[in-house]
Design a protein around this motif. Structure first.
Motif, PDB file in Angstrom:
ATOM      1  N   SER A 145       6.584  -5.044 -39.667  1.00  0.00           N
ATOM      2  CA  SER A 145       6.999  -4.927 -38.268  1.00  0.00           C
ATOM      3  C   SER A 145       7.062  -3.474 -37.829  1.00  0.00           C
ATOM      4  N   CYS A 146       6.838  -2.529 -38.753  1.00  0.00           N
ATOM      5  CA  CYS A 146       7.049  -1.127 -38.356  1.00  0.00           C
ATOM      6  C   CYS A 146       5.827  -0.226 -38.379  1.00  0.00           C
ATOM      7  N   PHE A 147       5.135  -0.105 -39.527  1.00  0.00           N
ATOM      8  CA  PHE A 147       4.016   0.857 -39.562  1.00  0.00           C
ATOM      9  C   PHE A 147       3.006   0.612 -38.436  1.00  0.00           C
ATOM     10  N   PRO A 148       2.497  -0.623 -38.278  1.00  0.00           N
ATOM     11  CA  PRO A 148       1.484  -0.812 -37.222  1.00  0.00           C
ATOM     12  C   PRO A 148       2.031  -0.466 -35.830  1.00  0.00           C
ATOM     13  N   LYS A 149       3.245  -0.911 -35.542  1.00  0.00           N
ATOM     14  CA  LYS A 149       3.779  -0.663 -34.190  1.00  0.00           C
ATOM     15  C   LYS A 149       4.155   0.812 -33.995  1.00  0.00           C
ATOM     16  N   ASP A 150       4.696   1.433 -35.031  1.00  0.00           N
ATOM     17  CA  ASP A 150       5.121   2.826 -34.879  1.00  0.00           C
ATOM     18  C   ASP A 150       3.918   3.767 -34.790  1.00  0.00           C
ATOM     19  N   ASP A 198      21.877   5.457 -31.244  1.00  0.00           N
ATOM     20  CA  ASP A 198      20.671   4.633 -31.330  1.00  0.00           C
ATOM     21  C   ASP A 198      20.089   4.678 -32.734  1.00  0.00           C
ATOM     22  N   LYS A 199      19.953   3.490 -33.337  1.00  0.00           N
ATOM     23  CA  LYS A 199      19.358   3.370 -34.668  1.00  0.00           C
ATOM     24  C   LYS A 199      17.954   2.762 -34.575  1.00  0.00           C
ATOM     25  N   SER A 200      17.666   2.107 -33.456  1.00  0.00           N
ATOM     26  CA  SER A 200      16.324   1.544 -33.280  1.00  0.00           C
ATOM     27  C   SER A 200      15.318   2.684 -33.234  1.00  0.00           C
ATOM     28  N   THR A 201      14.061   2.365 -33.612  1.00  0.00           N
ATOM     29  CA  THR A 201      13.000   3.372 -33.561  1.00  0.00           C
ATOM     30  C   THR A 201      12.489   3.480 -32.129  1.00  0.00           C
ATOM     31  N   VAL A 202      12.642   4.662 -31.545  1.00  0.00           N
ATOM     32  CA  VAL A 202      12.308   4.807 -30.115  1.00  0.00           C
ATOM     33  C   VAL A 202      11.460   6.056 -29.873  1.00  0.00           C
ATOM     34  N   ALA A 255      20.835  -1.486 -32.674  1.00  0.00           N
ATOM     35  CA  ALA A 255      19.773  -1.811 -33.651  1.00  0.00           C
ATOM     36  C   ALA A 255      18.989  -3.033 -33.166  1.00  0.00           C
ATOM     37  N   VAL A 256      18.517  -2.935 -31.932  1.00  0.00           N
ATOM     38  CA  VAL A 256      17.759  -4.053 -31.332  1.00  0.00           C
ATOM     39  C   VAL A 256      16.258  -3.773 -31.455  1.00  0.00           C
ATOM     40  N   PRO A 257      15.421  -4.773 -31.211  1.00  0.00           N
ATOM     41  CA  PRO A 257      13.976  -4.566 -31.398  1.00  0.00           C
ATOM     42  C   PRO A 257      13.394  -3.564 -30.392  1.00  0.00           C
ATOM     43  N   ILE A 300      27.855  -2.800 -34.498  1.00  0.00           N
ATOM     44  CA  ILE A 300      26.396  -2.706 -34.533  1.00  0.00           C
ATOM     45  C   ILE A 300      25.874  -3.771 -33.572  1.00  0.00           C
ATOM     46  N   ILE A 301      25.091  -3.379 -32.608  1.00  0.00           N
ATOM     47  CA  ILE A 301      24.530  -4.374 -31.678  1.00  0.00           C
ATOM     48  C   ILE A 301      23.096  -4.653 -32.080  1.00  0.00           C
ATOM     49  N   GLY A 302      22.848  -5.921 -32.426  1.00  0.00           N
ATOM     50  CA  GLY A 302      21.564  -6.306 -33.008  1.00  0.00           C
ATOM     51  C   GLY A 302      21.787  -6.526 -34.496  1.00  0.00           C
ATOM     52  N   THR A 303      21.784  -7.822 -34.902  1.00  0.00           N
ATOM     53  CA  THR A 303      22.109  -8.140 -36.298  1.00  0.00           C
ATOM     54  C   THR A 303      20.851  -8.649 -36.993  1.00  0.00           C
ATOM     55  N   GLY A 304      19.824  -7.807 -37.013  1.00  0.00           N
ATOM     56  CA  GLY A 304      18.568  -8.172 -37.669  1.00  0.00           C
ATOM     57  C   GLY A 304      18.438  -7.481 -39.004  1.00  0.00           C
ATOM     58  N   TYR A 305      17.196  -7.199 -39.408  1.00  0.00           N
ATOM     59  CA  TYR A 305      16.966  -6.565 -40.709  1.00  0.00           C
ATOM     60  C   TYR A 305      17.726  -5.241 -40.802  1.00  0.00           C
ATOM     61  N   VAL A 306      17.754  -4.466 -39.729  1.00  0.00           N
ATOM     62  CA  VAL A 306      18.444  -3.179 -39.770  1.00  0.00           C
ATOM     63  C   VAL A 306      19.942  -3.345 -39.510  1.00  0.00           C
ATOM     64  N   GLY A 307      20.285  -4.069 -38.430  1.00  0.00           N
ATOM     65  CA  GLY A 307      21.685  -4.164 -38.032  1.00  0.00           C
ATOM     66  C   GLY A 307      22.563  -4.837 -39.070  1.00  0.00           C
ATOM     67  N   LEU A 308      22.072  -5.924 -39.637  1.00  0.00           N
ATOM     68  CA  LEU A 308      22.901  -6.663 -40.603  1.00  0.00           C
ATOM     69  C   LEU A 308      23.108  -5.842 -41.874  1.00  0.00           C
ATOM     70  N   PHE A 347      15.809   4.677 -42.067  1.00  0.00           N
ATOM     71  CA  PHE A 347      14.622   4.820 -42.921  1.00  0.00           C
ATOM     72  C   PHE A 347      14.542   3.754 -44.009  1.00  0.00           C
ATOM     73  N   LEU A 348      15.361   2.689 -43.917  1.00  0.00           N
ATOM     74  CA  LEU A 348      15.343   1.679 -44.985  1.00  0.00           C
ATOM     75  C   LEU A 348      13.991   0.975 -45.053  1.00  0.00           C
ATOM     76  N   ARG A 349      13.660   0.541 -46.276  1.00  0.00           N
ATOM     77  CA  ARG A 349      12.483  -0.315 -46.464  1.00  0.00           C
ATOM     78  C   ARG A 349      12.972  -1.742 -46.647  1.00  0.00           C
ATOM     79  N   VAL A 388      27.171  -7.535 -33.809  1.00  0.00           N
ATOM     80  CA  VAL A 388      26.989  -8.361 -32.608  1.00  0.00           C
ATOM     81  C   VAL A 388      25.531  -8.770 -32.485  1.00  0.00           C
ATOM     82  N   ASP A 389      25.295 -10.011 -32.095  1.00  0.00           N
ATOM     83  CA  ASP A 389      23.927 -10.419 -31.757  1.00  0.00           C
ATOM     84  C   ASP A 389      23.997 -11.450 -30.636  1.00  0.00           C
ATOM     85  N   ARG A 390      23.000 -11.391 -29.752  1.00  0.00           N
ATOM     86  CA  ARG A 390      23.018 -12.355 -28.653  1.00  0.00           C
ATOM     87  C   ARG A 390      22.468 -13.717 -29.090  1.00  0.00           C
TER      88      ARG A 390
HETATM   89  N1  LIG Z   1      12.848  -3.792 -40.136  1.00  0.00           N
HETATM   90  C1  LIG Z   1      12.873  -2.592 -40.682  1.00  0.00           C
HETATM   91  O1  LIG Z   1      12.598  -2.426 -41.864  1.00  0.00           O
HETATM   92  C2  LIG Z   1      13.243  -1.377 -39.895  1.00  0.00           C
HETATM   93  C3  LIG Z   1      13.338  -1.426 -38.507  1.00  0.00           C
HETATM   94  N2  LIG Z   1      13.656  -0.293 -37.803  1.00  0.00           N
HETATM   95  C4  LIG Z   1      13.805  -0.364 -36.348  1.00  0.00           C
HETATM   96  O2  LIG Z   1      15.065  -0.982 -36.067  1.00  0.00           O
HETATM   97  C5  LIG Z   1      14.995  -1.758 -34.868  1.00  0.00           C
HETATM   98  C6  LIG Z   1      15.415  -3.195 -35.155  1.00  0.00           C
HETATM   99  O3  LIG Z   1      14.490  -3.742 -36.070  1.00  0.00           O
HETATM  100  P1  LIG Z   1      14.812  -5.089 -36.887  1.00  0.00           P
HETATM  101  O4  LIG Z   1      16.206  -5.028 -37.404  1.00  0.00           O
HETATM  102  O5  LIG Z   1      13.686  -5.264 -37.823  1.00  0.00           O
HETATM  103  O6  LIG Z   1      14.742  -6.161 -35.717  1.00  0.00           O
HETATM  104  P2  LIG Z   1      15.151  -7.708 -35.783  1.00  0.00           P
HETATM  105  O7  LIG Z   1      14.276  -8.403 -34.829  1.00  0.00           O
HETATM  106  O8  LIG Z   1      15.231  -8.165 -37.191  1.00  0.00           O
HETATM  107  O9  LIG Z   1      16.655  -7.725 -35.227  1.00  0.00           O
HETATM  108  C7  LIG Z   1      17.005  -7.332 -33.935  1.00  0.00           C
HETATM  109  C8  LIG Z   1      18.160  -8.199 -33.458  1.00  0.00           C
HETATM  110  O10 LIG Z   1      18.601  -7.717 -32.193  1.00  0.00           O
HETATM  111  C9  LIG Z   1      19.065  -8.837 -31.435  1.00  0.00           C
HETATM  112  N3  LIG Z   1      19.164  -8.472 -30.034  1.00  0.00           N
HETATM  113  C10 LIG Z   1      18.169  -8.257 -29.134  1.00  0.00           C
HETATM  114  N4  LIG Z   1      18.690  -7.934 -27.939  1.00  0.00           N
HETATM  115  C11 LIG Z   1      20.042  -7.950 -28.072  1.00  0.00           C
HETATM  116  C12 LIG Z   1      21.127  -7.709 -27.185  1.00  0.00           C
HETATM  117  N5  LIG Z   1      20.927  -7.373 -25.916  1.00  0.00           N
HETATM  118  N6  LIG Z   1      22.380  -7.837 -27.669  1.00  0.00           N
HETATM  119  C13 LIG Z   1      22.595  -8.189 -28.947  1.00  0.00           C
HETATM  120  N7  LIG Z   1      21.611  -8.421 -29.834  1.00  0.00           N
HETATM  121  C14 LIG Z   1      20.344  -8.296 -29.402  1.00  0.00           C
HETATM  122  C15 LIG Z   1      18.048  -9.922 -31.758  1.00  0.00           C
HETATM  123  O11 LIG Z   1      18.556 -11.208 -31.467  1.00  0.00           O
HETATM  124  C16 LIG Z   1      17.808  -9.675 -33.258  1.00  0.00           C
HETATM  125  O12 LIG Z   1      18.662 -10.474 -34.043  1.00  0.00           O
HETATM  126  C17 LIG Z   1      13.550  -1.599 -34.363  1.00  0.00           C
HETATM  127  O13 LIG Z   1      13.505  -0.519 -33.472  1.00  0.00           O
HETATM  128  C18 LIG Z   1      12.787  -1.233 -35.633  1.00  0.00           C
HETATM  129  O14 LIG Z   1      11.619  -0.479 -35.359  1.00  0.00           O
HETATM  130  C19 LIG Z   1      13.931   0.887 -38.416  1.00  0.00           C
HETATM  131  C20 LIG Z   1      13.871   0.979 -39.784  1.00  0.00           C
HETATM  132  C21 LIG Z   1      13.544  -0.146 -40.626  1.00  0.00           C
END
Ligand SMILES: NC(=O)C1=CN([C@@H]2O[C@H](COP(=O)(O)OP(=O)(O)OC[C@H]3O[C@@H](n4cnc5c(N)ncnc54)[C@H](O)[C@@H]3O)[C@@H](O)[C@H]2O)C=CC1
Ligand SMILES: O=C(O)[C@H]1O[C@H](OP(=O)(O)OP(=O)(O)OC[C@H]2O[C@@H](n3ccc(=O)[nH]c3=O)[C@H](O)[C@@H]2O)[C@H](O)[C@@H](O)[C@@H]1O
Length: 430
Positions: free
Chosen positions: A259-264, A118-122, A83-85, A5-13, A152-154, A29-31
């Motif tokens: 971070s989602c409803f307003p932007k989406d 792709d898991k990010s919302t695009v 799963a990046v922003p 999983i690339i991007g270890t944020g709310y969705v990736g982790l 679709f997680l909350r 993975v996260d940068r």
């Molecule tokens: N937060 C949520 O509840 C939900 C979010 N989404 C979508 O999922 C996507 C990610 O959202 P979040 O997880 O909230 O974002 P987040 O900001 O919590 O995490 C994204 C991670 O990606 C990392 N990242 C950015 N560029 C990178 C790269 N080149 N290589 C490796 N890591 C990189 C960042 O350092 C960050 O840790 C967005 O498109 C969002 O709209 C979809 C469903 C639910």
């Protein structure tokens, strides 16, 4: 299966952890080096109920690991999730630069067939761009497939939503990656919808916009309730019992955020505009949401008249319950409105205070929710944390200089609050 999983944020982790929990071998993975260091030392960058225990369990079992190296993630796995922003640009369109740069990084690291998901919302048609980019930057000339798998997680319920999804959406161009993707999701025992990539991408924006619309609808109804003495909760209950409508997401509030409803919503409006359609319905959803906050602030001003030098207690800073996330939080927005009017704030949130400190200054952060009201002219509930229902109301009433409670989340029963001696003002209820 071996997954990265690339991007270890709310969705990736959370996704990576749940994939590991059902038996897959996962690299997150996260940068962000600090984030990976923290995770590798057993720490947690976000609060999400149940996540910390699940991460530890799967790391100990050897199924989950963390890395800053995309190359390693690509080399060691068969399927790579992105799963990046996808943050908003000033005009509401989506900043896809994170997706583009990850696509290039993946392309540069590929030495054998991979499925890139792709898991990010695009925006619809992003999958085509990802495919083109990978093709252009992949020197090894290996085959690959791109798929869309919106999430679709909350937040606040992420582990549960991930482990028990209502449905899994898989968008593909050819049938080649379908079997592997179905295998990944088989342990979750959810219905799987296989469709084309454009439809999968659209499902996500259409679903989030519809949920936001549902909230704005009930918030608009709450205005009519206030004008007539009707009770929005009774109305929502009566509406929601119709199976075609459903009760969920019909809780009137001071407005939705996150971070989602307003932007989406902004993104979907912009995408439609670019395709020649004026999605005026969704613009109205935004307007109602904006108004709802202004109406709540006005309610406070109508009662307290002047806020300059008044002390107000605020319960809740996160954008919703069970999270430490303050991105686009209505609660923070409310605090800033109140500060602008000159109020001095005492604030508390069960999990979001550390993150709030970066954006909300000149307030008193209070550790104990029962102490927030101390010496205040009024108390405001801004986030629907279930904990707040357990407030020591007797103590709160005594510690307020005036027993006024503004409830932006309709947590309490109005009659009960009045019988306890509060002047109680909520949303859309007499
Ligand atoms: N937060 C949520 O509840 C939900 C979010 N989404 C979508 O999922 C996507 C990610 O959202 P979040 O997880 O909230 O974002 P987040 O900001 O919590 O995490 C994204 C991670 O990606 C990392 N990242 C950015 N560029 C990178 C790269 N080149 N290589 C490796 N890591 C990189 C960042 O350092 C960050 O840790 C967005 O498109 C969002 O709209 C979809 C469903 C639910
Ligand atoms: O794409 C996303 O990121 C996610 O966006 C939302 O999830 P989330 O933003 O985590 O939280 P929600 O529970 O949807 O709440 C969003 C906002 O609406 C508010 N809300 C929610 C429900 C309601 O009835 N009333 C209401 O005002 C909440 O307080 C919060 O401010 C969607 O519910 C998820 O399905 C989606 O995956």
């Amino acid at each position: 299966m071996k997954l990265t999983i690339i991007g270890t944020g709310y969705v990736g982790l959370v996704t990576g952890t749940c994939f590991a929990e059902v038996g897959h071998q996962v690299i997150c993975v996260d940068r962000d080096e600090d984030k990976i260091k923290l995770l590798n030392s057993g720490g947690m960058p976000i609060y999400e109920p149940g996540l910390e225990e699940l991460v530890k369990k799967n790391v100990d079992a050897g199924r989950l690991s963390f890395s800053t190296c995309t190359k390693e993630g690509v080399e060691k796995s068969d399927v790579i999730f992105i799963a990046v922003p996808t943050p908003p640009m000033p005009d509401g369109s989506v900043d896809l630069s994170f997706i583009e740069s990850v696509a290039r990084e993946i392309a540069g690291a590929m030495t054998s067939y991979k499925i890139i998901v792709d898991k990010s919302t695009v925006p619809v048609k992003t999958g085509d761009k990802v495919s083109e980019t990978i093709k252009r930057y992949c020197k090894a000339k290996v085959e690959f497939d791109v798929a869309s798998n919106p999430e679709f997680l909350r937040e606040g319920f992420a582990v549960d939503d991930l482990m028990h999804p209502d449905r899994v959406v898989i968008g593909v161009k050819t049938q080649r990656p379908v079997q592997a993707l179905k295998e990944i999701y088989a342990p979750f025992e959810a219905p799987i919808i296989v469709t084309d990539i454009n439809s999968a991408e659209l499902i996500k924006h259409a679903a989030n916009s519809f949920l936001a619309l549902k909230i704005s609808y009930i918030n608009a109804v709450s205005v009519i309730c206030e004008a007539t003495g009707a009770n929005v909760q009774e109305v929502a209950n009566g509406m929601g019992m119709d199976g075609r409508i459903g009760r969920r997401f019909l809780d009137a509030s001071l407005g939705f955020g996150g971070s989602c409803f307003p932007k989406d919503l902004s993104a979907f409006i912009k995408i439609s505009e670019q395709l020649g359609y004026d999605f005026a319905l969704l613009k109205e959803v935004q307007r109602i949401n904006h108004d709802q906050m202004n109406r709540f602030v006005k309610k406070i001003l109508d009662t307290l008249w002047v806020l300059k030098d008044k002390k107000i207690g605020v319960l809740g800073l996160a954008f919703k319950q069970n999270t430490d996330d303050i991105r686009m939080s209505p609660a923070i927005d409310l605090c800033l409105h109140l500060q602008k009017e000159g109020a001095k704030l005492r604030v508390h949130d069960p999990k979001a205070m550390e993150k709030a400190k970066a954006v909300l200054h000149n307030v008193t952060y209070v550790d104990d929710m029962d102490e927030v009201a101390e010496g205040c002219d009024a108390l405001v509930i801004a986030t629907e944390w279930p904990e707040f229902k357990k407030l020591d109301l007797e103590r709160v009433r005594k510690s307020l200089t005036h027993p006024i409670l503004f409830d932006g989340r309709n947590l309490f029963d109005a009659k009960e609050m009045e019988s306890l001696g509060f002047i109680y003002k909520s949303i859309g209820r007499p």
